[in-house]
Design an enzyme around this catalytic site. Structure first.
Site, PDB file in Angstrom:
ATOM      1  CD  GLU A 205       4.435  15.132   3.986  1.00  0.00           C
ATOM      2  OE1 GLU A 205       3.399  15.562   4.529  1.00  0.00           O
ATOM      3  OE2 GLU A 205       4.412  14.321   3.056  1.00  0.00           O
TER       4      GLU A 205
ATOM      5  N   GLY B 142       0.507   6.314 -12.720  1.00  0.00           N
ATOM      6  CA  GLY B 142       0.968   5.310 -13.675  1.00  0.00           C
ATOM      7  C   GLY B 142       0.072   5.262 -14.903  1.00  0.00           C
TER       8      GLY B 142
ATOM      9  N   GLY C  41       2.125   2.282  -8.573  1.00  0.00           N
ATOM     10  CA  GLY C  41       2.848   2.149  -7.312  1.00  0.00           C
ATOM     11  C   GLY C  41       3.020   0.710  -6.844  1.00  0.00           C
TER      12      GLY C  41
ATOM     13  N   GLY D 158      -1.311  16.042  -1.168  1.00  0.00           N
ATOM     14  CA  GLY D 158      -0.748  17.352  -0.855  1.00  0.00           C
ATOM     15  C   GLY D 158       0.129  17.904  -1.952  1.00  0.00           C
TER      16      GLY D 158
ATOM     17  CG  ASN E  39       6.261  13.278   0.246  1.00  0.00           C
ATOM     18  OD1 ASN E  39       7.396  13.587   0.581  1.00  0.00           O
ATOM     19  ND2 ASN E  39       5.213  13.638   0.914  1.00  0.00           N
TER      20      ASN E  39
ATOM     21  CG  HIS F   3       3.015   7.955   1.144  1.00  0.00           C
ATOM     22  ND1 HIS F   3       4.059   8.601   1.752  1.00  0.00           N
ATOM     23  CD2 HIS F   3       2.177   8.941   0.718  1.00  0.00           C
ATOM     24  CE1 HIS F   3       3.873   9.915   1.717  1.00  0.00           C
ATOM     25  NE2 HIS F   3       2.728  10.147   1.104  1.00  0.00           N
TER      26      HIS F   3
HETATM   27  P1  FAE Z   1      -3.491   5.994  -7.826  1.00  0.00           P
HETATM   28  O1  FAE Z   1      -3.121   7.411  -7.974  1.00  0.00           O
HETATM   29  O2  FAE Z   1      -3.986   5.513  -6.506  1.00  0.00           O
HETATM   30  O3  FAE Z   1      -4.612   5.684  -8.933  1.00  0.00           O
HETATM   31  C1  FAE Z   1      -5.277   4.459  -9.028  1.00  0.00           C
HETATM   32  C2  FAE Z   1      -6.651   4.693  -9.636  1.00  0.00           C
HETATM   33  O4  FAE Z   1      -7.209   3.417  -9.971  1.00  0.00           O
HETATM   34  C3  FAE Z   1      -7.654   5.357  -8.706  1.00  0.00           C
HETATM   35  O5  FAE Z   1      -8.213   6.489  -9.338  1.00  0.00           O
HETATM   36  C4  FAE Z   1      -8.726   4.276  -8.459  1.00  0.00           C
HETATM   37  O6  FAE Z   1     -10.034   4.803  -8.339  1.00  0.00           O
HETATM   38  C5  FAE Z   1      -8.589   3.394  -9.675  1.00  0.00           C
HETATM   39  N1  FAE Z   1      -8.982   1.992  -9.470  1.00  0.00           N
HETATM   40  C6  FAE Z   1      -8.643   1.180  -8.447  1.00  0.00           C
HETATM   41  N2  FAE Z   1      -9.152  -0.059  -8.616  1.00  0.00           N
HETATM   42  C7  FAE Z   1      -9.827  -0.019  -9.829  1.00  0.00           C
HETATM   43  C8  FAE Z   1     -10.566  -0.986 -10.565  1.00  0.00           C
HETATM   44  N3  FAE Z   1     -10.687  -2.263 -10.139  1.00  0.00           N
HETATM   45  N4  FAE Z   1     -11.146  -0.595 -11.719  1.00  0.00           N
HETATM   46  C9  FAE Z   1     -11.017   0.696 -12.159  1.00  0.00           C
HETATM   47  N5  FAE Z   1     -10.315   1.636 -11.491  1.00  0.00           N
HETATM   48  C10 FAE Z   1      -9.729   1.283 -10.334  1.00  0.00           C
HETATM   49  O7  FAE Z   1      -2.291   5.024  -8.225  1.00  0.00           O
HETATM   50  N6  FAE Z   1       2.243  11.335  -2.628  1.00  0.00           N
HETATM   51  C11 FAE Z   1       3.200  12.249  -2.851  1.00  0.00           C
HETATM   52  O8  FAE Z   1       4.169  11.968  -3.565  1.00  0.00           O
HETATM   53  N7  FAE Z   1       3.110  13.517  -2.320  1.00  0.00           N
HETATM   54  C12 FAE Z   1       2.071  13.875  -1.507  1.00  0.00           C
HETATM   55  O9  FAE Z   1       2.003  15.037  -1.050  1.00  0.00           O
HETATM   56  C13 FAE Z   1       1.081  12.910  -1.212  1.00  0.00           C
HETATM   57  N8  FAE Z   1       0.058  13.190  -0.365  1.00  0.00           N
HETATM   58  C14 FAE Z   1      -0.947  12.279  -0.206  1.00  0.00           C
HETATM   59  C15 FAE Z   1      -2.059  12.613   0.575  1.00  0.00           C
HETATM   60  C16 FAE Z   1      -3.134  11.742   0.672  1.00  0.00           C
HETATM   61  C17 FAE Z   1      -4.305  12.098   1.523  1.00  0.00           C
HETATM   62  C18 FAE Z   1      -3.119  10.507  -0.029  1.00  0.00           C
HETATM   63  C19 FAE Z   1      -4.280   9.544   0.027  1.00  0.00           C
HETATM   64  C20 FAE Z   1      -2.009  10.167  -0.797  1.00  0.00           C
HETATM   65  C21 FAE Z   1      -0.931  11.032  -0.886  1.00  0.00           C
HETATM   66  N9  FAE Z   1       0.180  10.723  -1.665  1.00  0.00           N
HETATM   67  C22 FAE Z   1       1.178  11.638  -1.841  1.00  0.00           C
HETATM   68  C23 FAE Z   1       0.310   9.407  -2.320  1.00  0.00           C
HETATM   69  C24 FAE Z   1       0.040   9.453  -3.837  1.00  0.00           C
HETATM   70  O10 FAE Z   1      -1.176  10.120  -4.092  1.00  0.00           O
HETATM   71  C25 FAE Z   1       0.010   8.011  -4.368  1.00  0.00           C
HETATM   72  O11 FAE Z   1       1.277   7.438  -4.114  1.00  0.00           O
HETATM   73  C26 FAE Z   1      -0.281   7.947  -5.857  1.00  0.00           C
HETATM   74  O12 FAE Z   1      -1.520   8.530  -6.165  1.00  0.00           O
HETATM   75  C27 FAE Z   1      -0.258   6.518  -6.356  1.00  0.00           C
HETATM   76  O13 FAE Z   1      -0.298   6.547  -7.770  1.00  0.00           O
HETATM   77  P2  FAE Z   1      -0.754   5.277  -8.606  1.00  0.00           P
HETATM   78  O14 FAE Z   1      -0.627   5.606 -10.042  1.00  0.00           O
HETATM   79  O15 FAE Z   1      -0.028   4.078  -8.099  1.00  0.00           O
END
Ligand code: FAE
Length: 530
Positions: free
Chosen positions: A386, A49, A499, A147, A509, A471
């Site tokens: 998956e 996002g 998210g 992934g 996913n 997720h």
């Molecule tokens: P996100 O990517 O979590 O980013 C949020 C960021 O905000 C992070 O870098 C934090 O460090 C930062 N943050 C949090 N709090 C603060 C604060 N107070 N001040 C400053 N920074 C902060 O959010 N999804 C798929 O579609 N396909 C996959 O294959 C898949 N595999 C996955 C495997 C693993 C092991 C994991 C953990 C997740 C996986 N996901 C997958 C989920 C996907 O990575 C997740 O839905 C997104 O990254 C969420 O995106 P957002 O932009 O919501």
């Protein structure tokens, strides 16, 4: 296990040593935000996002400052690599833990977690009372650790995912835009059919099809041509060396290579790593006062900065954004936020399991860490599974699956004044519907194949990985906590764009949907609010 995996690790990554791991990765400028500064747009978080918001705002001429609590992940460590391997976790692996907390925490009945130095590592295993939520920490958010499975939900499921959003617009404009921005593509099916690293997927396909389940290829952001070169031995190995959970040194197009690279190239975006936002409140002269702790790699605060921002985009992920907003509402910083804040959180129905195959059905000792296929039983049984790797470096005779299920339970975040923390009321027992839905696939396959579930992957005699999610979704749901474009309407200039907007489930996913929704919302916000 550690002896076995270490051998597998050394065998798999030997070719990396001495390689130019930084090829194609320009070190980021380390400009960080200054206390007292006034910025037109502050983006909290650098995941999907946040990256979309930053790129589109910058393209529209707005100067953007992004902050992320995690590290920049652009500099090699003493071993010459930025990221550590899944089979050899070191301090880089976990966010401020002294012991690893592997999602798959047992093998052959033995626990595999080990002690590590406390450090601002890349994967956060955040514990709430009834669930551990895994999240990426660093510039690139979840894209650093995931992934890369980049799945657009089936059109017929969209109305249940985001009921207030026009599906025609999403499928004509924003899903294609997101797929192209993320660099999504499919494995070459002919190569898939012969390459050793996908034997586990081919076994998964055979078992699915023999039980009459639809087998589907799943798109990914991994560079498939690069993986072919890994297999041919002409490029340093990443997916074929088991790298994934703690970062990929090669091959994966994380946000650092896509949206964030384009955002930085505009010259209007700066990123402060190891900066954690703790407060956002209306400023006397207009805009918002944002309080930010600068962290060192032990997680200690080394400075506290105060910035004034005309607009603030909450992109800290479902959990990060929800925790901030719940706290700010409860503690009087943003008392006008509505009562939907913190509500509608779901785990995307994640549940894991393994099956024990017969000795004549090996899944391969070389397994690509990047999944590329699944079993779709969503319409009939509420589960999309998956076909996942178990990249241990040895033959396990196991088929392993992460199922996404139509789990109906939704949890809420609340402020706990006694502990000064935000709680989540999810209960472990709420995974039972997910287990039942996953069983619609795997009970049938086991009956057909004459096989059983593995009981040694999540504990001693424990079949289901029901203690976690990868997720997290929801907590500031679109058209409830915000308006239909992510505006926190009581506070003009505050937006949610991650998210947290999605009400708990995407049927597949989630990151393509998070990206596409962010594309839709930021286009409207730029057109009408700026
Ligand atoms: P996100 O990517 O979590 O980013 C949020 C960021 O905000 C992070 O870098 C934090 O460090 C930062 N943050 C949090 N709090 C603060 C604060 N107070 N001040 C400053 N920074 C902060 O959010 N999804 C798929 O579609 N396909 C996959 O294959 C898949 N595999 C996955 C495997 C693993 C092991 C994991 C953990 C997740 C996986 N996901 C997958 C989920 C996907 O990575 C997740 O839905 C997104 O990254 C969420 O995106 P957002 O932009 O919501």
């Amino acid at each position: 296990m550690s002896g076995i995996s270490r051998r597998g690790f050394i065998a798999g990554t030997g070719s990396l040593l001495g390689a130019a791991v930084l090829a194609g990765r320009a070190p980021a400028a380390h400009a960080s935000v200054t206390s007292g500064e006034r910025v037109p747009a502050l983006v909290i978080g650098t995941g999907y996002g946040g990256a979309v918001a930053a790129l589109r705002l910058a393209e529209a001429g707005v100067a953007v400052h992004m902050v992320d609590m995690g590290m920049a992940w652009d500099t090699p460590d003493s071993d010459g690599k930025i990221f550590c391997n899944t089979t050899a976790p070191d301090r880089r692996s976990y966010w401020l833990r002294t012991r690893t907390k592997a999602p798959l925490n047992y093998f052959l009945g033995f626990p595999i977690d080990r002690d590590i130095p406390r450090y601002t590592g890349i994967l956060d295993a955040e514990d709430f009372a009834g669930i551990t939520v895994y999240q990426g920490r660093g510039v690139g958010g979840g894209s650093l650790v995931n992934g890369g499975m980049a799945v657009t939900p089936k059109r017929e499921n969209f109305a249940a995912i985001l009921p207030s959003v026009n599906a025609d617009e999403m499928y004509a404009t924003y899903y294609p835009r997101a797929n192209s921005g993320l660099g999504v593509s499919l494995v070459d099916p002919a190569w898939f059919d012969t390459t050793p690293g996908y034997q586990y997927s081919r076994v998964g396909r055979k078992h699915a099809q023999r039980s009459n389940f639809p087998f589907v290829f799943v798109p990914d952001v991994y560079d498939w041509d690069y993986m072919k070169r890994e297999a041919a031995g002409t490029a340093p190995k990443s997916a074929l060396a088991g790298e994934i959970l703690y970062g990929n040194n090669h091959g994966k197009k994380s946000l650092q290579q896509t949206y964030l690279a384009r955002a930085k190239a505009t010259g209007r975006v700066t990123i402060s790593a190891l900066h954690r936002v703790t407060s956002v409140t209306p400023a006397a002269g207009g805009g918002y006062t944002v309080v930010i702790d600068q962290l060192n790699t032990s997680g200690a605060t080394t400075a506290t900065k105060t910035v004034t921002a005309d607009r603030v985009f909450f992109a800290a992920g479902s959990v990060g954004t929800s925790k901030l907003l719940v706290k700010l509402k409860a503690t009087g910083a943003l008392p006008g936020l509505n009562d939907e804040i913190g509500q509608g959180w779901g785990d995307n129905g994640n549940v894991m399991c393994g099956r024990a195959n017969h000795l004549w059905d090996p899944t391969g000792k070389l397994q690509s860490s990047i999944p590329c296929s699944g079993i779709d039983n969503w319409a009939a049984g509420g589960a999309f599974a998956e076909i996942a790797p178990l990249p241990t470096g040895i033959e396990t005779f196991a088929s392993f699956y992460l199922s996404i299920t139509k789990n109906p339970h939704r949890a809420a975040f609340t402020w706990n004044a006694a502990t000064g923390a935000v709680d989540l009321n999810w209960q472990t027992a709420w995974k039972q519907p997910s287990i039942d839905m996953a069983k619609t696939i795997f009970d049938k396959i086991n009956a057909k194949e004459g096989t059983i579930y593995r009981t040694d992957l999540f504990g001693v005699y424990k079949i289901w990985g029901d203690h976690l999610t990868y997720h997290p979704l929801g907590g500031a749901v679109l058209n409830k906590a915000t308006d239909n474009y992510g505006r926190l309407t009581a506070y003009p200039g505050l937006y949610v764009i991650d998210g947290a907007l999605i009400p708990g489930n995407t049927s597949v996913n989630p990151f393509v949907t998070i990206t596409a929704l962010a594309e839709r919302n930021i286009e409207r916000i730029i057109a009408t609010d700026l």
